[in-house]
Design a protein around this motif. Structure first.
Motif, PDB file in Angstrom:
ATOM      1  N   LEU A   1      -6.604   5.202  -0.093  1.00 11.87           N
ATOM      2  CA  LEU A   1      -6.466   4.699  -1.455  1.00 11.87           C
ATOM      3  C   LEU A   1      -7.935   4.573  -2.114  1.00 11.87           C
ATOM      4  N   LYS A   2      -8.898   4.214  -1.444  1.00 15.61           N
ATOM      5  CA  LYS A   2     -10.203   4.052  -2.047  1.00 15.61           C
ATOM      6  C   LYS A   2     -10.708   5.451  -2.639  1.00 15.61           C
ATOM      7  N   ASN A   3     -10.497   6.558  -1.705  1.00 15.40           N
ATOM      8  CA  ASN A   3     -10.764   7.833  -2.186  1.00 15.40           C
ATOM      9  C   ASN A   3     -10.098   8.436  -3.336  1.00 15.40           C
ATOM     10  N   ASN A   4      -8.966   7.706  -3.535  1.00 13.62           N
ATOM     11  CA  ASN A   4      -8.129   8.000  -4.718  1.00 13.62           C
ATOM     12  C   ASN A   4      -8.514   7.114  -6.162  1.00 13.62           C
ATOM     13  N   GLY A   5      -9.591   6.507  -5.844  1.00 15.51           N
ATOM     14  CA  GLY A   5     -10.249   5.663  -7.252  1.00 15.51           C
ATOM     15  C   GLY A   5      -9.503   4.349  -6.967  1.00 15.51           C
ATOM     16  N   ILE A   6      -8.624   3.756  -6.110  1.00 14.79           N
ATOM     17  CA  ILE A   6      -8.119   2.543  -6.090  1.00 14.79           C
ATOM     18  C   ILE A   6      -8.718   1.330  -5.537  1.00 14.79           C
ATOM     19  N   THR A   7      -8.875   0.243  -6.364  1.00 12.69           N
ATOM     20  CA  THR A   7      -9.353  -0.932  -5.609  1.00 12.69           C
ATOM     21  C   THR A   7      -8.340  -1.382  -4.735  1.00 12.69           C
ATOM     22  N   VAL A   8      -8.747  -1.645  -3.361  1.00  7.18           N
ATOM     23  CA  VAL A   8      -8.124  -2.060  -2.381  1.00  7.18           C
ATOM     24  C   VAL A   8      -8.280  -3.672  -1.835  1.00  7.18           C
ATOM     25  N   VAL A   9      -7.441  -4.465  -1.859  1.00  3.57           N
ATOM     26  CA  VAL A   9      -7.709  -5.725  -1.257  1.00  3.57           C
ATOM     27  C   VAL A   9      -6.506  -5.871  -0.288  1.00  3.57           C
ATOM     28  N   HIS A  10      -6.702  -6.635   0.824  1.00  2.66           N
ATOM     29  CA  HIS A  10      -5.776  -6.874   1.963  1.00  2.66           C
ATOM     30  C   HIS A  10      -5.753  -8.368   2.201  1.00  2.66           C
ATOM     31  N   VAL A  11      -4.553  -8.612   2.598  1.00  7.65           N
ATOM     32  CA  VAL A  11      -3.983 -10.015   2.697  1.00  7.65           C
ATOM     33  C   VAL A  11      -4.123 -10.432   4.226  1.00  7.65           C
ATOM     34  N   ILE A  12      -4.920 -11.546   4.655  1.00  7.52           N
ATOM     35  CA  ILE A  12      -4.868 -11.831   5.999  1.00  7.52           C
ATOM     36  C   ILE A  12      -4.636 -13.562   6.067  1.00  7.52           C
ATOM     37  N   ALA A  13      -4.358 -13.727   7.342  1.00 11.35           N
ATOM     38  CA  ALA A  13      -3.963 -15.029   7.528  1.00 11.35           C
ATOM     39  C   ALA A  13      -5.114 -15.626   8.941  1.00 11.35           C
ATOM     40  N   ASN A  14      -5.810 -14.717   9.306  1.00  8.64           N
ATOM     41  CA  ASN A  14      -6.553 -15.302  10.444  1.00  8.64           C
ATOM     42  C   ASN A  14      -7.879 -14.674  10.294  1.00  8.64           C
TER      43      ASN A  14
END
Ligand code: NDP
Ligand code: NDP
Length: 316
Positions: free
Chosen positions: A106-119
């Motif tokens: 995704l990042k190589n395609n210019g997209i800002t990536v955020v990930h959701v975590i709970a720990n």
């Protein structure tokens, strides 16, 4: 207001609208983005062509940045990712899966990536995978959630201490006071879900919106940990789950009761008895249906007011 999150997403306020299955289509996402926050289309409940049409509609309803929330366990994920790239969606929030698999692509395609975590374990994994920011989602949150039951109050400072990328707090945040608290715990922004379900623009069924407004203290519970842990409103379906627990039912029996499409039945089709009604503990504080823009404005003004009042606490 400028900080690491408003700069990262090029938005006015550090408020993200959580991507929620069946509740956050293009209307809600574009309304939040137009109000100065970041709107997210919840792709988890959308077939690829439906996601595509929501992205196209969102682009025509706002010229501000918006994103897509993509649960990584989604069956047609490669098709979703192709559409996101083709349609040049600038921001993707991934959840429910390993961030190592798609982040670089995704990042190589210019997209800002955020990930959701709970720990903490997954926070570190996501940071190593190269995500641009994290959402730390606590036990109070509605819908699918972690198994550890770590509350937002405990999770956010822990993640802040052990990671070095921008941090978004989620779970139990539906007021400016809670937003102020999250910022004090070390978050750079907040992600708000439940409060946006009870807005005019949310695609939730009117019956579900009404039940969120009526919900009180203790109306929700995190259950079905054996399958996918989910916080939901207690209703007839919830009671049937509890009956199975009392009988020491197997995971297979629980899965059979859950069946397929319960969330759609409850949240999109408005079956309040037999549907799955995913909402957070903060529902007890939601008393009216209002436009999404008002939610954003009230969060900001109450947050500012709270921080300034608290600042005076030690001056008297
Ligand atoms: P619109 O308000 O324009 O369209 C609503 C659409 O939803 C209509 O096509 C309508 O079909 C359909 N619909 C209404 N009630 C139900 C229901 N109980 N079960 C299934 N479909 C229903 O919204 P959009 O243009 O934003 O919606 C386009 C598509 O996206 C639709 O297919 C909708 O189902 C889906 N959607 C998915 C969401 C999700 O989170 N997964 C959220 C919002 C929409 P009809 O004209 O036959 O009544
Ligand atoms: P179910 O398996 O019970 O039902 C699938 C539902 O998703 C149906 O209502 C179906 O709509 C809709 N759907 C949309 N796209 C597809 C597709 N490509 N294949 C099959 N069904 C699709 O799932 P749930 O309702 O419990 O969960 C819905 C989604 O939520 C999951 O697909 C997953 O992506 C997401 N999820 C997210 C999590 C997270 O973010 N933490 C955790 C767990 C799940 P229809 O009835 O119109 O066929």
């Amino acid at each position: 207001m400028r900080n690491s999150i408003t700069e990262l997403f090029q938005i006015e306020y550090p408020i993200i609208q959580g991507g929620m299955i069946w509740c956050s289509g293009w209307e809600l996402a574009s309304a939040v983005s137009n109000a100065g926050g970041l709107g997210l289309i919840g792709a988890g409940s959308m077939y690829p062509e439906i996601l595509k049409s929501h992205i196209i509609k969102c682009k025509s309803a706002t010229d501000k940045p918006f994103g897509v929330n993509l649960p990584l366990l989604y069956p047609d994920i490669d098709k979703h990712i192709s559409i996101i790239i083709e349609e040049k969606v600038p921001i993707v929030f991934t959840s429910a899966g390993n961030p190592g698999k798609y982040t670089s692509f995704l990042k190589n395609n210019g997209i800002t990536v955020v990930h959701v975590i709970a720990n903490l374990k997954f926070a570190k994994k996501a940071e190593e995978a190269g995500v641009d920011a994290l959402v730390a989602e606590g036990f109070e949150a509605g819908g699918h959630n972690g198994r550890e039951e770590t509350t937002t109050m405990s999770l956010v400072p822990l993640i802040r201490k052990h990671t070095n990328i921008p941090l978004i707090a989620a779970g139990g945040i539906g007021t400016g006071q809670a937003m102020a608290a999250a910022l004090c715990l070390g978050a750079d922004a907040v992600q708000v879900g439940s409060r946006f379900v009870a807005t005019n623009e949310s695609s939730a069924h009117q019956n579900f919106k009404n039940s969120v407004i009526k919900a009180g203290d203790g109306s929700t519970e995190l259950t079905l940990k054996e399958l996918t842990p989910v916080r939901l409103l207690k209703n007839n379906f919830y009671n049937k789950v509890q009956e199975l627990y009392q009988k020491d039912a197997s995971d297979e029996e629980l899965a059979e009761l859950l069946g397929r499409g319960r969330a759609k039945k409850g949240m999109f089709e408005g079956d309040l008895d037999d549907g799955e009604l995913e909402i957070g503990q903060v529902a007890a504080q939601i008393n009216e249906l209002i436009p999404a823009k008002q939610v954003v404005n009230e969060l900001m003004s109450d947050c500012r007011k709270t921080l300034s009042e608290r600042n005076n606490l030690f001056n008297n």
